[in-house]
Scaffold this motif. Structure first.
Motif, PDB file in Angstrom:
ATOM      1  N   MET A 141       7.254  -1.395  -0.781  1.00  0.00           N
ATOM      2  CA  MET A 141       7.127  -0.083  -0.150  1.00  0.00           C
ATOM      3  C   MET A 141       7.084   1.038  -1.194  1.00  0.00           C
ATOM      4  SD  MET A 141       9.490   1.704   2.791  1.00  0.00           S
ATOM      5  CE  MET A 141      11.015   1.607   1.847  1.00  0.00           C
ATOM      6  N   VAL A 142       7.980   0.993  -2.166  1.00  0.00           N
ATOM      7  CA  VAL A 142       8.039   2.043  -3.179  1.00  0.00           C
ATOM      8  C   VAL A 142       6.850   1.954  -4.126  1.00  0.00           C
ATOM      9  CG1 VAL A 142       9.358   2.941  -5.134  1.00  0.00           C
ATOM     10  CG2 VAL A 142      10.545   2.236  -3.045  1.00  0.00           C
ATOM     11  N   GLY A 143       6.567   0.760  -4.617  1.00  0.00           N
ATOM     12  CA  GLY A 143       5.461   0.598  -5.548  1.00  0.00           C
ATOM     13  C   GLY A 143       4.127   1.016  -4.970  1.00  0.00           C
ATOM     14  N   ALA A 144       3.896   0.660  -3.716  1.00  0.00           N
ATOM     15  CA  ALA A 144       2.639   1.038  -3.059  1.00  0.00           C
ATOM     16  C   ALA A 144       2.535   2.553  -2.923  1.00  0.00           C
ATOM     17  CB  ALA A 144       2.547   0.379  -1.686  1.00  0.00           C
ATOM     18  N   ALA A 145       3.657   3.199  -2.609  1.00  0.00           N
ATOM     19  CA  ALA A 145       3.657   4.664  -2.503  1.00  0.00           C
ATOM     20  C   ALA A 145       3.387   5.303  -3.864  1.00  0.00           C
ATOM     21  CB  ALA A 145       4.995   5.147  -1.951  1.00  0.00           C
ATOM     22  N   LEU A 146       3.923   4.719  -4.926  1.00  0.00           N
ATOM     23  CA  LEU A 146       3.664   5.231  -6.273  1.00  0.00           C
ATOM     24  C   LEU A 146       2.182   5.129  -6.623  1.00  0.00           C
ATOM     25  CD1 LEU A 146       6.730   3.731  -8.166  1.00  0.00           C
ATOM     26  CD2 LEU A 146       6.312   6.156  -7.731  1.00  0.00           C
ATOM     27  N   VAL A 147       1.569   4.000  -6.285  1.00  0.00           N
ATOM     28  CA  VAL A 147       0.138   3.821  -6.552  1.00  0.00           C
ATOM     29  C   VAL A 147      -0.670   4.867  -5.789  1.00  0.00           C
ATOM     30  CG1 VAL A 147      -1.843   2.281  -6.204  1.00  0.00           C
ATOM     31  CG2 VAL A 147       0.300   1.381  -7.156  1.00  0.00           C
ATOM     32  N   ARG A 148      -0.342   5.066  -4.509  1.00  0.00           N
ATOM     33  CA  ARG A 148      -1.058   6.068  -3.706  1.00  0.00           C
ATOM     34  C   ARG A 148      -0.936   7.460  -4.326  1.00  0.00           C
ATOM     35  NH1 ARG A 148       1.530   3.380   0.619  1.00  0.00           N
ATOM     36  NH2 ARG A 148       3.023   5.090   0.908  1.00  0.00           N
ATOM     37  N   ARG A 149       0.272   7.800  -4.754  1.00  0.00           N
ATOM     38  CA  ARG A 149       0.492   9.144  -5.295  1.00  0.00           C
ATOM     39  C   ARG A 149      -0.211   9.325  -6.635  1.00  0.00           C
ATOM     40  NH1 ARG A 149      -0.040  13.416  -6.149  1.00  0.00           N
ATOM     41  NH2 ARG A 149       1.408  15.196  -6.278  1.00  0.00           N
ATOM     42  N   LEU A 150      -0.150   8.333  -7.485  1.00  0.00           N
ATOM     43  CA  LEU A 150      -0.814   8.420  -8.786  1.00  0.00           C
ATOM     44  C   LEU A 150      -2.325   8.543  -8.627  1.00  0.00           C
ATOM     45  CD1 LEU A 150       1.272   5.754 -10.717  1.00  0.00           C
ATOM     46  CD2 LEU A 150       1.158   8.186 -11.295  1.00  0.00           C
ATOM     47  N   GLU A 151      -2.889   7.746  -7.742  1.00  0.00           N
ATOM     48  CA  GLU A 151      -4.334   7.805  -7.518  1.00  0.00           C
ATOM     49  C   GLU A 151      -4.740   9.161  -6.961  1.00  0.00           C
ATOM     50  OE1 GLU A 151      -5.438   3.078  -6.866  1.00  0.00           O
ATOM     51  OE2 GLU A 151      -5.134   4.369  -5.101  1.00  0.00           O
ATOM     52  N   ARG A 152      -3.925   9.692  -6.060  1.00  0.00           N
ATOM     53  CA  ARG A 152      -4.234  10.998  -5.490  1.00  0.00           C
ATOM     54  C   ARG A 152      -4.175  12.102  -6.555  1.00  0.00           C
ATOM     55  NH1 ARG A 152      -0.486  11.228  -1.879  1.00  0.00           N
ATOM     56  NH2 ARG A 152       0.604  13.197  -2.245  1.00  0.00           N
ATOM     57  N   ALA A 153      -3.348  11.890  -7.579  1.00  0.00           N
ATOM     58  CA  ALA A 153      -3.226  12.866  -8.660  1.00  0.00           C
ATOM     59  C   ALA A 153      -4.281  12.668  -9.746  1.00  0.00           C
ATOM     60  CB  ALA A 153      -1.831  12.785  -9.275  1.00  0.00           C
ATOM     61  N   GLY A 154      -5.148  11.657  -9.572  1.00  0.00           N
ATOM     62  CA  GLY A 154      -6.231  11.448 -10.526  1.00  0.00           C
ATOM     63  C   GLY A 154      -5.982  10.408 -11.587  1.00  0.00           C
ATOM     64  N   TYR A 155      -4.897   9.629 -11.453  1.00  0.00           N
ATOM     65  CA  TYR A 155      -4.617   8.542 -12.395  1.00  0.00           C
ATOM     66  C   TYR A 155      -5.190   7.242 -11.835  1.00  0.00           C
ATOM     67  CZ  TYR A 155      -1.320  11.903 -14.352  1.00  0.00           C
ATOM     68  OH  TYR A 155      -0.754  13.025 -14.900  1.00  0.00           O
ATOM     69  N   HIS A 156      -6.200   6.704 -12.502  1.00  0.00           N
ATOM     70  CA  HIS A 156      -6.868   5.519 -11.974  1.00  0.00           C
ATOM     71  C   HIS A 156      -6.825   4.321 -12.919  1.00  0.00           C
ATOM     72  CE1 HIS A 156      -8.321   7.627  -8.448  1.00  0.00           C
ATOM     73  NE2 HIS A 156      -8.719   8.618  -9.228  1.00  0.00           N
ATOM     74  N   ASN A 157      -6.217   4.498 -14.077  1.00  0.00           N
ATOM     75  CA  ASN A 157      -6.103   3.387 -15.023  1.00  0.00           C
ATOM     76  C   ASN A 157      -4.763   2.682 -14.803  1.00  0.00           C
ATOM     77  OD1 ASN A 157      -6.656   1.627 -17.076  1.00  0.00           O
ATOM     78  ND2 ASN A 157      -6.448   3.129 -18.733  1.00  0.00           N
ATOM     79  N   LEU A 158      -4.605   2.173 -13.585  1.00  0.00           N
ATOM     80  CA  LEU A 158      -3.333   1.565 -13.197  1.00  0.00           C
ATOM     81  C   LEU A 158      -3.379   0.048 -13.372  1.00  0.00           C
ATOM     82  CD1 LEU A 158      -2.634   3.564  -9.899  1.00  0.00           C
ATOM     83  CD2 LEU A 158      -2.085   4.188 -12.257  1.00  0.00           C
TER      84      LEU A 158
END
Length: 308
Positions: free
Chosen positions: A15-32
């Motif tokens: 739950m937490v990790g998925a939310a972190l991925v969503r937030r990072l991608e929304r902020a423009g971080y795509h090299n995850l």
């Protein structure tokens, strides 16, 4: 943290990790960088070392953990302590060996003493006995926090720790044997309404107070810390508001549309009487929660139970 920074999110399916991925991608971080537990067992030191040597992440968000509610924590005590220690030691240790620029370790509000003064300040850590039912998990999380502190002290590493309050949101666990109180309530009240049960049983007396934070708010707070905080002290993340389990049950009953009775099984444990976090440190850093409890629970209920 540049937009092309290589960021490893450990536990991205949780739950937490998925939310972190969503937030990072929304902020423009795509090299995850992400790996499932089948692809990378974080309890395996050699596998984690190989992964870090190959991928060379610049930033690490450690959201991977073995988690559960009162039943799971109290039943699988050895697993919760042993597995979480392995996960933390391997990820934090390899982050150091491979020169990760910054690491964020996610702990839990259960690290604080059972009878800590309210609201709970970060400095109350290790000032009293823990809640017995989740002591192994809490000890593991305390060890992770202290390991980050030690790497900062000895090696100058930029490792920070955040302590979230009780979380809920997309991707939560609704298994009644292993879930936390809020998702368990949602499932119980929904099924009781659907099946016409006259009453719903809630563990304990209903008197303990709990604070709840939407996981998307947590993810937003974590990004804020990554960008704006580099202190040795851990930081509480919560709403600064709580309610009783009885009040929560009434709220969930209202949201789910259940019209039956609520019965409290006082033979079952209550857990910690109150766990309200002092969030003044986080607010001083310029962040506070924005998703209201009724709004958040209603959204989750509609997505999980109504949309299916």
């Amino acid at each position: 943290m540049q937009p092309d920074a290589k960021i490893y999110v450990a536990g991205h399916r949780g739950m937490v990790g998925a939310a972190l991925v969503r937030r990072l991608e929304r902020a423009g971080y795509h090299n995850l960088i992400v790996r499932t537990s089948q692809e990378l067992d974080l309890r395996n030191q050699a596998a984690v070392a190989t992964f870090f040597a190959r991928e060379r992440p610049e930033y690490v968000l450690l959201a991977a953990a073995k988690v559960g509610g009162i039943v799971a924590n109290n039943t699988y005590r050895a697993d919760f302590l042993y597995d979480n220690l392995l996960i933390q030691n391997n990820v934090i240790g390899q982050s150091h060996l491979h020169d990760v620029q910054k690491l964020l370790f996610l702990g839990s509000s259960c690290i604080y003493p059972k009878m800590a003064p309210q609201p709970i300040k970060e400095e109350y850590l290790l000032t009293g006995p823990l809640e017995p039912t989740n002591e192994p998990y809490a000890i593991a999380k305390i060890a992770g926090l202290k390991l980050c502190e030690a790497f900062r002290d000895q090696h100058g590493r930029h490792y920070i720790s955040a302590m979230p309050t009780n979380l809920y949101g997309p991707g939560d666990n609704y298994d009644l044997q292993t879930s936390h109180v809020l998702p368990a309530m949602l499932r119980k009240f929904h099924e009781a309404r659907e099946q016409g049960h006259p009453e719903v049983e809630i563990w304990g007396t209903g008197t303990p107070y709990r604070e709840f934070l939407h996981v998307d708010d947590l993810a937003d707070a974590c990004l804020h810390l990554l960008l704006h905080y580099d202190g040795a002290a851990s930081v509480n993340i919560g709403t600064g508001e709580d309610l009783t389990i009885r009040e929560l049950a009434e709220l969930v009953r209202d949201i789910t549309g259940y019209t039956g009775n609520i019965v409290y099984n006082t033979a079952k444990p209550d857990g910690t009487p109150r766990k309200l976090l002092d969030v003044s440190r986080m607010r001083a850093l310029g962040w506070q929660a924005s998703i209201g409890l009724r709004e958040g629970i209603t959204s989750v209920y509609n997505d999980v139970f109504v949309a299916v």
